[in-house]
Write a protein that holds these residues in place. Structure first.
Motif, PDB file in Angstrom:
ATOM      1  N   GLN A   2      40.767  51.055  41.800  1.00  0.00           N
ATOM      2  CA  GLN A   2      40.455  50.306  43.010  1.00  0.00           C
ATOM      3  C   GLN A   2      40.805  48.833  42.806  1.00  0.00           C
ATOM      4  N   ILE A   3      41.097  48.161  43.904  1.00  0.00           N
ATOM      5  CA  ILE A   3      41.313  46.714  43.884  1.00  0.00           C
ATOM      6  C   ILE A   3      40.198  46.068  44.682  1.00  0.00           C
ATOM      7  N   GLU A   4      39.477  45.145  44.054  1.00  0.00           N
ATOM      8  CA  GLU A   4      38.409  44.417  44.740  1.00  0.00           C
ATOM      9  C   GLU A   4      38.793  42.947  44.819  1.00  0.00           C
ATOM     10  N   PHE A   5      38.657  42.397  46.002  1.00  0.00           N
ATOM     11  CA  PHE A   5      39.047  41.011  46.237  1.00  0.00           C
ATOM     12  C   PHE A   5      37.818  40.116  46.186  1.00  0.00           C
ATOM     13  N   LEU A   6      37.761  39.280  45.147  1.00  0.00           N
ATOM     14  CA  LEU A   6      36.632  38.364  44.969  1.00  0.00           C
ATOM     15  C   LEU A   6      36.914  36.995  45.563  1.00  0.00           C
ATOM     16  N   GLY A   7      38.164  36.716  45.839  1.00  0.00           N
ATOM     17  CA  GLY A   7      38.542  35.452  46.471  1.00  0.00           C
ATOM     18  C   GLY A   7      39.895  35.611  47.131  1.00  0.00           C
ATOM     19  N   THR A   8      39.963  35.326  48.431  1.00  0.00           N
ATOM     20  CA  THR A   8      41.192  35.569  49.194  1.00  0.00           C
ATOM     21  C   THR A   8      41.711  34.325  49.891  1.00  0.00           C
ATOM     22  N   GLY A   9      41.121  33.165  49.577  1.00  0.00           N
ATOM     23  CA  GLY A   9      41.544  31.926  50.220  1.00  0.00           C
ATOM     24  C   GLY A   9      42.525  31.153  49.364  1.00  0.00           C
ATOM     25  N   SER A  10      43.088  30.108  49.946  1.00  0.00           N
ATOM     26  CA  SER A  10      44.063  29.279  49.227  1.00  0.00           C
ATOM     27  C   SER A  10      43.569  27.844  49.140  1.00  0.00           C
ATOM     28  N   VAL A  19      38.289  30.951  46.659  1.00  0.00           N
ATOM     29  CA  VAL A  19      39.648  30.861  46.118  1.00  0.00           C
ATOM     30  C   VAL A  19      39.960  32.064  45.225  1.00  0.00           C
ATOM     31  N   SER A  20      41.187  32.124  44.740  1.00  0.00           N
ATOM     32  CA  SER A  20      41.797  33.353  44.234  1.00  0.00           C
ATOM     33  C   SER A  20      41.077  34.035  43.073  1.00  0.00           C
ATOM     34  N   CYS A  21      40.823  35.305  43.257  1.00  0.00           N
ATOM     35  CA  CYS A  21      40.438  36.202  42.176  1.00  0.00           C
ATOM     36  C   CYS A  21      40.552  37.627  42.702  1.00  0.00           C
ATOM     37  N   THR A  22      41.293  38.437  41.976  1.00  0.00           N
ATOM     38  CA  THR A  22      41.484  39.838  42.331  1.00  0.00           C
ATOM     39  C   THR A  22      41.109  40.690  41.130  1.00  0.00           C
ATOM     40  N   ALA A  23      40.270  41.688  41.357  1.00  0.00           N
ATOM     41  CA  ALA A  23      39.831  42.577  40.278  1.00  0.00           C
ATOM     42  C   ALA A  23      40.491  43.936  40.432  1.00  0.00           C
ATOM     43  N   LEU A  24      41.122  44.393  39.365  1.00  0.00           N
ATOM     44  CA  LEU A  24      41.646  45.753  39.309  1.00  0.00           C
ATOM     45  C   LEU A  24      40.616  46.587  38.564  1.00  0.00           C
ATOM     46  N   ARG A  25      39.944  47.450  39.302  1.00  0.00           N
ATOM     47  CA  ARG A  25      38.860  48.245  38.728  1.00  0.00           C
ATOM     48  C   ARG A  25      39.427  49.538  38.164  1.00  0.00           C
ATOM     49  N   LEU A  26      39.356  49.654  36.843  1.00  0.00           N
ATOM     50  CA  LEU A  26      39.881  50.826  36.130  1.00  0.00           C
ATOM     51  C   LEU A  26      38.745  51.542  35.404  1.00  0.00           C
ATOM     52  N   SER A  32      37.216  49.830  32.289  1.00  0.00           N
ATOM     53  CA  SER A  32      37.515  48.402  32.190  1.00  0.00           C
ATOM     54  C   SER A  32      37.743  47.804  33.574  1.00  0.00           C
ATOM     55  N   VAL A  33      37.634  46.485  33.617  1.00  0.00           N
ATOM     56  CA  VAL A  33      38.012  45.708  34.798  1.00  0.00           C
ATOM     57  C   VAL A  33      38.986  44.632  34.352  1.00  0.00           C
ATOM     58  N   TRP A  34      40.091  44.510  35.052  1.00  0.00           N
ATOM     59  CA  TRP A  34      41.064  43.460  34.784  1.00  0.00           C
ATOM     60  C   TRP A  34      41.049  42.477  35.938  1.00  0.00           C
ATOM     61  N   LEU A  35      40.958  41.195  35.614  1.00  0.00           N
ATOM     62  CA  LEU A  35      40.983  40.156  36.646  1.00  0.00           C
ATOM     63  C   LEU A  35      42.358  39.514  36.715  1.00  0.00           C
ATOM     64  N   PHE A  36      42.765  39.193  37.916  1.00  0.00           N
ATOM     65  CA  PHE A  36      43.996  38.456  38.145  1.00  0.00           C
ATOM     66  C   PHE A  36      43.610  37.143  38.833  1.00  0.00           C
ATOM     67  N   ASP A  37      43.670  36.068  38.047  1.00  0.00           N
ATOM     68  CA  ASP A  37      43.231  34.724  38.431  1.00  0.00           C
ATOM     69  C   ASP A  37      41.706  34.661  38.531  1.00  0.00           C
ATOM     70  N   VAL A  38      41.191  33.467  38.260  1.00  0.00           N
ATOM     71  CA  VAL A  38      39.739  33.255  38.259  1.00  0.00           C
ATOM     72  C   VAL A  38      39.479  31.891  38.892  1.00  0.00           C
ATOM     73  N   GLY A  39      39.474  31.862  40.205  1.00  0.00           N
ATOM     74  CA  GLY A  39      39.228  30.607  40.906  1.00  0.00           C
ATOM     75  C   GLY A  39      37.789  30.156  40.792  1.00  0.00           C
ATOM     76  N   GLU A  40      37.564  28.912  41.159  1.00  0.00           N
ATOM     77  CA  GLU A  40      36.215  28.337  41.171  1.00  0.00           C
ATOM     78  C   GLU A  40      35.254  29.236  41.948  1.00  0.00           C
ATOM     79  N   GLY A  41      34.065  29.452  41.383  1.00  0.00           N
ATOM     80  CA  GLY A  41      33.058  30.247  42.073  1.00  0.00           C
ATOM     81  C   GLY A  41      33.171  31.745  41.866  1.00  0.00           C
ATOM     82  N   THR A  42      34.067  32.176  40.993  1.00  0.00           N
ATOM     83  CA  THR A  42      34.222  33.613  40.769  1.00  0.00           C
ATOM     84  C   THR A  42      32.918  34.248  40.277  1.00  0.00           C
ATOM     85  N   GLN A  43      32.168  33.521  39.445  1.00  0.00           N
ATOM     86  CA  GLN A  43      30.885  34.065  38.977  1.00  0.00           C
ATOM     87  C   GLN A  43      29.971  34.417  40.134  1.00  0.00           C
TER      88      GLN A  43
END
Length: 313
Positions: A2-10, A19-26, A32-43
């Motif tokens: 699955q792909i979960e979108f934690l941040g979709t703004g620019s 802001v940007s963070c996309t999680a690939l849920r494996l 495992s979970v792989w993150l693609f970018d970790v924008g401010e506020g991802t926590q």
């Protein structure tokens, strides 16, 4: 998968889009979970999801603009406090190691796990294990920017249990040998070829996640025949000039790419704060006129990446 979108703004956080963070849920594939970018506020975004930081073991950074990396130090620190003690690998452009080490060093942050840095300089294969291969290629942005292609390896065919039962082959350990493709002699003297009782292999899935970029040829190779393409859509189709000047893409350019690359689904992210509510729907409508299976994603959207049952090996 699955792909979960934690941040979709620019650019900067907004009321409705971080802001940007996309999680690939494996989780089913390799826990495992792989993150693609970790924008401010991802926590904060993770707290509003059911993701566990300790499950994150790979982070892929597309480029070093702040809206893609400013959330890294806090997330890495919190992972220590939340039971994360296994190594974590960070992939990204040269400079990502300095950014993380200086941030953690100045704040005197001690981690309970090891960070492995992979600063990427050459396009091509950057990771492979028994289940996945990941490729990187360069894009066209104001600074060095990468796109990533995640290829799942093909799944072996399933054991055809109904066919075994029809052939009056008793269940038991022998099924394991048949599934391994062995030739097996039964008690009644028959010799069974395991390959005759294994279905066709299922083709693995492909996900392409691209960083900020304007139109460029490398995007096509990354996206080719992907099940899902995650692409930025900072500008609308009527703003191609602005997109080029600011090294970004329009929704129409992303849709044209998806069509050329023969992808199955296009997910548009990195949406400007100018596009809220109905205006975001306009972005989607414009893109769908070019490539029908397009969605403008929102924070916390979760998108399944199913197997294509028609794609066998």
């Amino acid at each position: 998968m699955q792909i979960e979108f934690l941040g979709t703004g620019s650019g900067v956080p907004g009321k409705f889009r971080n802001v940007s963070c996309t999680a690939l849920r494996l989780l089913d594939e390799c826990n495992s979970v792989w993150l693609f970018d970790v924008g401010e506020g991802t926590q904060q975004q993770i707290l509003r999801s059911n993701l566990k930081p300790r499950k994150i073991n790979k982070i892929f950074i597309t480029h070093l603009h702040g809206d893609h990396i400013f959330g890294l130090p806090g997330l890495l620190s919190s992972r220590s406090f939340q039971g994360g003690n296994t190594p974590l690998t960070i992939y990204g452009p040269k400079g990502i190691k300095d950014f993380v080490q200086v941030s953690l060093g100045v704040s005197k942050t001690k981690l309970s796990y090891k960070i492995i840095y992979q600063e990427l300089t050459t396009p091509g294969k950057i990771f492979e294990d028994p289940k996945f291969t990941v490729y990187m290629n360069t894009l066209d942005h104001q600074i060095e920017s990468f796109g990533y292609r995640v290829e799942e390896h093909d799944h072996p065919g399933e054991l055809m249990v109904d066919k075994l039962k029809a052939a009056k082959i008793p269940s038991g350990p022998i099924y394991g040998r048949i599934k391994a493709g062995e030739s097996v002699q039964l008690d009644d003297g028959r010799v069974i070829n395991g390959a005759d009782f294994i279905g066709k292999a299922q083709k693995g899935r492909v996900v392409a996640i691209l960083g900020d970029t304007r139109k460029n040829p490398n995007s096509l190779s990354l996206a080719k025949n992907a099940d899902v393409l995650v692409h930025e859509s900072t500008f609308s189709k009527d703003e191609a000039g602005l997109a080029r000047n600011y090294y970004h893409s329009t929704n129409a350019q992303a849709a044209i790419l998806a069509k050329k690359a023969n992808v199955h689904k296009l997910l548009l992210t990195h949406i400007s704060s100018r596009y809220t509510g109905k205006m975001a729907n306009v972005l989607q409508k414009q893109a769908r006129a070019i490539f029908k299976n397009t969605s403008v994603v929102r924070d916390f959207d979760v998108v399944d990446v199913p197997f294509d049952k028609n794609q066998t090996v």
